[in-house]
Design a protein around this motif. Structure first.
Motif, PDB file in Angstrom:
ATOM      1  N   TRP A  14      -6.563  -2.899  -2.971  1.00  0.00           N
ATOM      2  CA  TRP A  14      -8.025  -2.854  -3.090  1.00  0.00           C
ATOM      3  C   TRP A  14      -8.548  -1.501  -3.575  1.00  0.00           C
ATOM      4  CZ3 TRP A  14     -11.786   0.039  -0.476  1.00  0.00           C
ATOM      5  CH2 TRP A  14     -11.276   0.941   0.467  1.00  0.00           C
ATOM      6  N   HIS A  39      -4.762  10.526  -0.493  1.00  0.00           N
ATOM      7  CA  HIS A  39      -3.911   9.340  -0.401  1.00  0.00           C
ATOM      8  C   HIS A  39      -4.784   8.082  -0.272  1.00  0.00           C
ATOM      9  CE1 HIS A  39      -0.940   6.512   1.095  1.00  0.00           C
ATOM     10  NE2 HIS A  39       0.003   7.351   0.700  1.00  0.00           N
ATOM     11  N   PRO A  40      -4.375   6.985  -0.917  1.00  0.00           N
ATOM     12  CA  PRO A  40      -5.185   5.758  -0.858  1.00  0.00           C
ATOM     13  C   PRO A  40      -5.476   5.262   0.554  1.00  0.00           C
ATOM     14  CG  PRO A  40      -3.536   5.574  -2.591  1.00  0.00           C
ATOM     15  CD  PRO A  40      -3.247   6.866  -1.878  1.00  0.00           C
ATOM     16  N   ARG A  75     -17.786   6.404  -6.685  1.00  0.00           N
ATOM     17  CA  ARG A  75     -17.227   7.420  -7.602  1.00  0.00           C
ATOM     18  C   ARG A  75     -18.297   7.929  -8.567  1.00  0.00           C
ATOM     19  NH1 ARG A  75     -12.290   3.428  -8.067  1.00  0.00           N
ATOM     20  NH2 ARG A  75     -11.156   4.034  -6.190  1.00  0.00           N
ATOM     21  N   ASP A  83     -10.462  11.843 -14.372  1.00  0.00           N
ATOM     22  CA  ASP A  83     -11.559  11.106 -15.017  1.00  0.00           C
ATOM     23  C   ASP A  83     -12.911  11.704 -14.618  1.00  0.00           C
ATOM     24  OD1 ASP A  83      -9.738   9.406 -16.200  1.00  0.00           O
ATOM     25  OD2 ASP A  83     -10.067   7.750 -14.808  1.00  0.00           O
ATOM     26  N   GLN A  92      -7.799   9.350 -11.364  1.00  0.00           N
ATOM     27  CA  GLN A  92      -9.230   9.210 -11.048  1.00  0.00           C
ATOM     28  C   GLN A  92      -9.905  10.571 -10.941  1.00  0.00           C
ATOM     29  OE1 GLN A  92      -9.254   7.024  -7.389  1.00  0.00           O
ATOM     30  NE2 GLN A  92      -8.663   5.086  -8.329  1.00  0.00           N
ATOM     31  N   HIS A 114       0.844  -1.202   0.000  1.00  0.00           N
ATOM     32  CA  HIS A 114       0.000   0.000   0.000  1.00  0.00           C
ATOM     33  C   HIS A 114       0.880   1.252   0.000  1.00  0.00           C
ATOM     34  CE1 HIS A 114      -2.949   2.947   1.288  1.00  0.00           C
ATOM     35  NE2 HIS A 114      -3.894   2.075   0.997  1.00  0.00           N
ATOM     36  N   LEU A 151     -16.306   0.768  -4.579  1.00  0.00           N
ATOM     37  CA  LEU A 151     -15.623   2.044  -4.823  1.00  0.00           C
ATOM     38  C   LEU A 151     -16.092   2.695  -6.116  1.00  0.00           C
ATOM     39  CD1 LEU A 151     -12.000   0.928  -3.848  1.00  0.00           C
ATOM     40  CD2 LEU A 151     -13.378   2.614  -2.618  1.00  0.00           C
ATOM     41  N   ASP A 167       3.127   8.295  -6.245  1.00  0.00           N
ATOM     42  CA  ASP A 167       2.491   7.778  -7.470  1.00  0.00           C
ATOM     43  C   ASP A 167       3.357   8.058  -8.694  1.00  0.00           C
ATOM     44  OD1 ASP A 167       0.816   7.000  -9.518  1.00  0.00           O
ATOM     45  OD2 ASP A 167      -0.808   8.388  -9.004  1.00  0.00           O
ATOM     46  N   ASP A 168       3.892   7.004  -9.296  1.00  0.00           N
ATOM     47  CA  ASP A 168       4.758   7.206 -10.472  1.00  0.00           C
ATOM     48  C   ASP A 168       3.975   7.688 -11.692  1.00  0.00           C
ATOM     49  OD1 ASP A 168       3.463   4.795 -10.843  1.00  0.00           O
ATOM     50  OD2 ASP A 168       5.209   3.750 -11.656  1.00  0.00           O
ATOM     51  N   ARG A 169       2.659   7.627 -11.634  1.00  0.00           N
ATOM     52  CA  ARG A 169       1.855   8.131 -12.753  1.00  0.00           C
ATOM     53  C   ARG A 169       1.441   9.593 -12.532  1.00  0.00           C
ATOM     54  NH1 ARG A 169      -2.959   5.824 -14.189  1.00  0.00           N
ATOM     55  NH2 ARG A 169      -2.482   6.124 -16.393  1.00  0.00           N
ATOM     56  N   ALA A 219      -9.081   5.944   1.378  1.00  0.00           N
ATOM     57  CA  ALA A 219     -10.089   5.547   0.386  1.00  0.00           C
ATOM     58  C   ALA A 219     -11.405   5.099   1.007  1.00  0.00           C
ATOM     59  CB  ALA A 219      -9.535   4.441  -0.516  1.00  0.00           C
ATOM     60  N   SER A 220     -11.359   4.434   2.149  1.00  0.00           N
ATOM     61  CA  SER A 220     -12.622   3.915   2.695  1.00  0.00           C
ATOM     62  C   SER A 220     -13.388   4.957   3.491  1.00  0.00           C
ATOM     63  CB  SER A 220     -12.350   2.691   3.580  1.00  0.00           C
ATOM     64  OG  SER A 220     -11.698   3.060   4.778  1.00  0.00           O
ATOM     65  N   LEU A 249     -16.647   5.350   1.605  1.00  0.00           N
ATOM     66  CA  LEU A 249     -17.705   4.374   1.389  1.00  0.00           C
ATOM     67  C   LEU A 249     -18.744   4.480   2.505  1.00  0.00           C
ATOM     68  CD1 LEU A 249     -15.529   1.238   0.517  1.00  0.00           C
ATOM     69  CD2 LEU A 249     -17.036   2.485  -1.064  1.00  0.00           C
ATOM     70  N   THR A 304      -6.321   8.946  -6.768  1.00  0.00           N
ATOM     71  CA  THR A 304      -5.216   9.340  -7.653  1.00  0.00           C
ATOM     72  C   THR A 304      -5.634  10.536  -8.501  1.00  0.00           C
ATOM     73  OG1 THR A 304      -5.917   7.891  -9.464  1.00  0.00           O
ATOM     74  CG2 THR A 304      -4.375   6.954  -7.843  1.00  0.00           C
TER      75      THR A 304
END
Lengths: 280, 280
Positions: free
Chosen positions: A186, B148-149, B121, B166, B163, A148, B117, B188-190, B152-153, B110, B160
């Motif tokens: 996840w 940060h991930p 979104r 998008d 996302q 993670h 997820l 994040d390498d992207r 996420a919950s 969530l 990211t």
């Protein structure tokens, strides 16, 4: 027992999930519950002895599905690098000694004061180039586990399946694979396509499960939750790896102080039940 | 003072970084240090009063670079959704009232028991469709902040920049942008290619800084570190947003109990120094 073994045919318990059980008790409890796979850790294996461990699990008819863990390959100084390579060769020897074909790698974080994630990832690639032939000669595959992103600085600069595959694909698939661990991936909307990519390349070396629960504890390492307690849709991930052609073990690996504080056999039995309820 | 103002021309202090300073003291301290931008939060603005806040910052010649925060748009029940939309309209009104063009959105996690997820979104996209015309009429742009991930919950299913874009790109660029926050994207390498994508589309609504420090505290929310204390290469990220055409403010936003326990003016002065040392 045959029914039990039937639906647990691909189930493996990672030793750390029930670390309160000494190795012989873990093996006995697996027998009683119909569990036929275990993932082991280096420290308890070293303590019990590599040969003694091999004999114990072989006599019980257990498969060692993985050894945790090698890695920590990001040192930038020559001494640190040499020490890490030596330690990983020892881990490979131990994996071969206990009869598993999979050594899980936690690749390492940033050295103190270093802020270059890309450079650290390149040093991992260099180290894999050194280690993978040694491992292959001993029948062991190196399995890169993306951790993670919250572990990027201190444990593993490889944060996504995409990054793990970028590294693994520099080497033959039979030598270097990746670990798909639900806890680590996840949240990632790109993980499904990366699982497909890993499957096409024959790169899925292990499939591990833990649930995502909040609030995270201080230090976050022991936040891995019991199956069903958190946000992970396990059937979704099981389908993804299955669709990608993975037919190997599903290893439940939970680090959780509340689980460790309980009776080990009871914790293992609960984990088996949760697996049936949330994964199968 | 002119030199000071010169190199701090694009520097903004997010109010939460020095939350121990009441708004008038923060404004006075900014004046003394040559800081010309502040990012504000809804609760202290409401407490001081929207009109009084607007007057205070205007009289001091300060620019309000953003208002934190709207969002929490993932409720799946009609009542929860309606409440969230009402609250976001109020946040938009407040943003307009204090004269900022940027409302930062923490989009929401969530709902209890929900593990989808992607569905969450989509509900964010629906809500943005409702809110963005209302915001545009008031001169406010909605700024999606990928978190940060590890959040996420419970805080934000948008993890990211990819996302976030998008989502944002379903709407006109002048209505919905994204926040680039080093704390959330540094691993994040992207992210570099996504920053370029955001820049091309005119989508970078805010650039925020905090450092990544470990070990993380329990709950992880207050882990944001002072610039220079952790693993983030700030010049690298500043170059990326600059190269992407971003010419706006750089807002330092740190949630850190050690920083909050100190004298607020001293903490602000240190933050300015760190900005000079690690960002410029």
């Amino acid at each position: 027992m045959s029914t039990t073994t039937g639906d647990l045919a691909r189930f493996s318990i990672n030793q750390e999930t029930v670390r309160q059980l000494p190795l012989p008790e873990l093996v006995a409890a697996c027998g009683d519950l119909g569990v036929t796979g275990v993932g082991l850790w280096r420290a308890p294996v070293q303590e019990y002895g590599v040969e003694a461990t091999a004999r114990l699990v072989r006599d019980a008819g257990l498969t060692v599905t993985s050894l945790c863990r090698g890695g920590f390959l990001t040192a930038s100084d020559p001494d640190g690098r040499a020490t890490a390579l030596d330690d990983n060769r020892a881990a490979i020897d131990e994996a071969a000694g206990i009869g598993t074909d999979t050594l899980v790698l936690v690749c390492g974080g940033l050295p103190p004061g270093d802020r270059d994630l890309g450079g650290a990832r390149e040093r991992i690639a260099d180290a894999l180039g050194e280690l993978s032939p040694y491992a292959a000669e001993r029948g062991v595959r190196l399995a890169i586990e993306p951790l993670h992103p919250m572990f990027a600085s201190d444990r593993c600069v490889v944060s996504t399946l995409g990054q793990a595959l970028d590294l693994a694909e520099r080497f033959p698939a039979e030598r270097v694979g990746v670990v798909v661990d639900t806890y680590h991936v996840w949240w990632d909307d790109r993980a499904p396509e990366q699982i497909a990519r890993a499957g096409e390349g024959g790169r899925i070396a292990a499939f591990q499960l833990a649930d995502w629960c909040t609030p995270l504890p201080a230090g976050v390492l022991l936040g891995r939750g019991q199956l069903g307690d958190g946000s992970v849709d396990f059937r979704h991930w099981r389908e993804l790896v299955t669709r990608a052609g993975y037919g190997g073990w599903t290893e439940v690996e939970i680090f959780n102080e509340a689980l460790w504080a309980r009776d080990g056999r009871e914790a293992l039995a609960e984990t088996v039940e949760r697996y049936r309820a949330h994964v199968l």
